[in-house]
Design a protein around this motif. Structure first.
Motif, PDB file in Angstrom:
ATOM      1  N   THR A   1     -21.294   5.860  -8.976  1.00 10.85           N
ATOM      2  CA  THR A   1     -19.892   6.185  -8.719  1.00 10.85           C
ATOM      3  C   THR A   1     -19.018   5.714  -9.871  1.00 10.85           C
ATOM      4  N   VAL A   2     -19.259   4.507 -10.340  1.00 14.33           N
ATOM      5  CA  VAL A   2     -18.479   3.967 -11.450  1.00 14.33           C
ATOM      6  C   VAL A   2     -18.850   4.666 -12.755  1.00 14.33           C
ATOM      7  N   ALA A   3     -20.129   4.942 -12.944  1.00 14.03           N
ATOM      8  CA  ALA A   3     -20.559   5.612 -14.179  1.00 14.03           C
ATOM      9  C   ALA A   3     -19.879   6.971 -14.318  1.00 14.03           C
ATOM     10  N   LEU A   4     -19.847   7.717 -13.236  1.00 16.64           N
ATOM     11  CA  LEU A   4     -19.225   9.046 -13.281  1.00 16.64           C
ATOM     12  C   LEU A   4     -17.712   8.960 -13.388  1.00 16.64           C
ATOM     13  N   ASP A   5     -17.134   7.922 -12.815  1.00 18.60           N
ATOM     14  CA  ASP A   5     -15.687   7.783 -12.729  1.00 18.60           C
ATOM     15  C   ASP A   5     -15.054   7.169 -13.977  1.00 18.60           C
ATOM     16  N   ALA A   6     -15.709   6.197 -14.588  1.00 25.57           N
ATOM     17  CA  ALA A   6     -15.010   5.414 -15.609  1.00 25.57           C
ATOM     18  C   ALA A   6     -15.777   5.172 -16.907  1.00 25.57           C
ATOM     19  N   ALA A   7     -17.061   5.437 -16.935  1.00 22.49           N
ATOM     20  CA  ALA A   7     -17.847   5.079 -18.126  1.00 22.49           C
ATOM     21  C   ALA A   7     -17.409   5.828 -19.379  1.00 22.49           C
TER      22      ALA A   7
ATOM     23  N   GLY B   1      -8.667  -8.110 -17.062  1.00 17.46           N
ATOM     24  CA  GLY B   1      -8.142  -7.303 -15.975  1.00 17.46           C
ATOM     25  C   GLY B   1      -9.205  -6.537 -15.210  1.00 17.46           C
ATOM     26  N   LYS B   2      -8.768  -5.441 -14.658  1.00 12.62           N
ATOM     27  CA  LYS B   2      -9.625  -4.611 -13.799  1.00 12.62           C
ATOM     28  C   LYS B   2     -10.867  -4.122 -14.549  1.00 12.62           C
ATOM     29  N   GLU B   3     -10.710  -3.792 -15.821  1.00  8.12           N
ATOM     30  CA  GLU B   3     -11.852  -3.308 -16.598  1.00  8.12           C
ATOM     31  C   GLU B   3     -12.940  -4.374 -16.708  1.00  8.12           C
ATOM     32  N   GLN B   4     -12.552  -5.613 -16.989  1.00  7.84           N
ATOM     33  CA  GLN B   4     -13.527  -6.703 -17.067  1.00  7.84           C
ATOM     34  C   GLN B   4     -14.175  -6.945 -15.713  1.00  7.84           C
ATOM     35  N   LEU B   5     -13.354  -6.954 -14.676  1.00  4.01           N
ATOM     36  CA  LEU B   5     -13.881  -7.140 -13.325  1.00  4.01           C
ATOM     37  C   LEU B   5     -14.889  -6.045 -12.996  1.00  4.01           C
ATOM     38  N   ALA B   6     -14.558  -4.810 -13.326  1.00  4.84           N
ATOM     39  CA  ALA B   6     -15.465  -3.692 -13.045  1.00  4.84           C
ATOM     40  C   ALA B   6     -16.772  -3.833 -13.814  1.00  4.84           C
ATOM     41  N   ALA B   7     -16.692  -4.160 -15.083  1.00  4.54           N
ATOM     42  CA  ALA B   7     -17.912  -4.303 -15.883  1.00  4.54           C
ATOM     43  C   ALA B   7     -18.795  -5.409 -15.324  1.00  4.54           C
ATOM     44  N   GLU B   8     -18.198  -6.519 -14.941  1.00  5.79           N
ATOM     45  CA  GLU B   8     -18.984  -7.619 -14.379  1.00  5.79           C
ATOM     46  C   GLU B   8     -19.525  -7.275 -12.995  1.00  5.79           C
ATOM     47  N   ALA B   9     -18.752  -6.560 -12.203  1.00  7.88           N
ATOM     48  CA  ALA B   9     -19.217  -6.155 -10.871  1.00  7.88           C
ATOM     49  C   ALA B   9     -20.372  -5.166 -10.989  1.00  7.88           C
ATOM     50  N   VAL B  10     -20.298  -4.258 -11.951  1.00  3.71           N
ATOM     51  CA  VAL B  10     -21.388  -3.312 -12.179  1.00  3.71           C
ATOM     52  C   VAL B  10     -22.647  -4.065 -12.606  1.00  3.71           C
ATOM     53  N   ARG B  11     -22.485  -5.041 -13.479  1.00  2.56           N
ATOM     54  CA  ARG B  11     -23.653  -5.843 -13.898  1.00  2.56           C
ATOM     55  C   ARG B  11     -24.268  -6.567 -12.699  1.00  2.56           C
ATOM     56  N   LEU B  12     -23.426  -7.134 -11.860  1.00  2.81           N
ATOM     57  CA  LEU B  12     -23.905  -7.829 -10.667  1.00  2.81           C
ATOM     58  C   LEU B  12     -24.655  -6.867  -9.748  1.00  2.81           C
ATOM     59  N   SER B  13     -24.089  -5.703  -9.523  1.00  2.10           N
ATOM     60  CA  SER B  13     -24.747  -4.703  -8.677  1.00  2.10           C
ATOM     61  C   SER B  13     -26.081  -4.271  -9.278  1.00  2.10           C
ATOM     62  N   GLY B  14     -26.101  -4.087 -10.577  1.00  5.06           N
ATOM     63  CA  GLY B  14     -27.341  -3.709 -11.253  1.00  5.06           C
ATOM     64  C   GLY B  14     -28.415  -4.778 -11.112  1.00  5.06           C
TER      65      GLY B  14
END
Length: 192
Positions: free
Chosen positions: A108-114, A50-63
């Motif tokens: 933004t994601v680190a502060l919001d969801a990590a 779901g959204k959590e997997q998508l977010a983790a993969e999107a963060v990796r891509l951005s990194g």
């Protein structure tokens, strides 16, 4: 016909952009699929977590993308101080070109969801660790002892992150420029 991998990549690219600008919690599933040009059901097809997997993969891509850009900037610079100046210039340009909507692609994601998601936290840790390693390797390659390069890379990364946050919040690159000036002087002292 659109290939399955194209849809997945489009969703990742869209998610990376939306999470960077809005954060994890402010970005809804409907927005992710609509902006990605995909049917809602395709989210769970491509990202069973779901959204959590998508977010983790999107963060990796951005990194990874930011790391590749950072490597290119540092590689082409004649010295460490100029390298950091150029990196900060690029970040300031990204901020202003996005009307201060796109700061750090991880913050933004680190502060919001990590804190609430271990996969997202790990993706953020890996991204920051990668950038830290790129900076530390660059500083060591310019002649600093490895331990000092590691310490200074932490200072550089944390200082730039703080400058980005203040600049995005104030909608003014002055804080980022101020940290660049300080880092430039610090690096010149280190290498003199």
């Amino acid at each position: 016909m659109v290939r399955r991998t194209d849809t997945r990549q489009r969703m990742l690219d869209t998610a990376a952009d939306l999470f960077q600008t809005q954060g994890y919690h402010a970005t809804g599933l409907t927005q992710l699929t609509t902006a990605g040009g995909a049917p809602k059901g395709s989210l769970y097809f491509h990202f069973p977590g779901g959204k959590e997997q998508l977010a983790a993969e999107a963060v990796r891509l951005s990194g990874e993308r930011t790391g590749a850009l950072l490597e290119a900037i540092l590689r082409d610079a004649p010295d460490a101080a100029t390298a950091i100046d150029r990196a900060v210039d690029a970040l300031a340009d990204f901020l202003t070109e996005s009307d201060f909507q796109r700061g750090c692609p991880l913050a933004t994601v680190a502060l919001d969801a990590a804190a609430a998601s271990e996969p997202i936290r790990e993706a953020c840790v890996d991204g920051y660790a990668s950038w830290h390693g790129i900076i530390a390797d660059h500083l060591a390659g310019k002649g600093l002892p490895a331990e000092r390069a590691d310490e200074l890379a932490t200072v550089v990364l944390a200082t730039i992150e703080g400058g980005l946050l203040l600049s995005r919040t104030r909608r003014d690159v002055a804080p980022l420029r101020a940290v660049a000036t300080h880092l430039h002087a610090t690096l010149e002292r280190e290498f003199s």
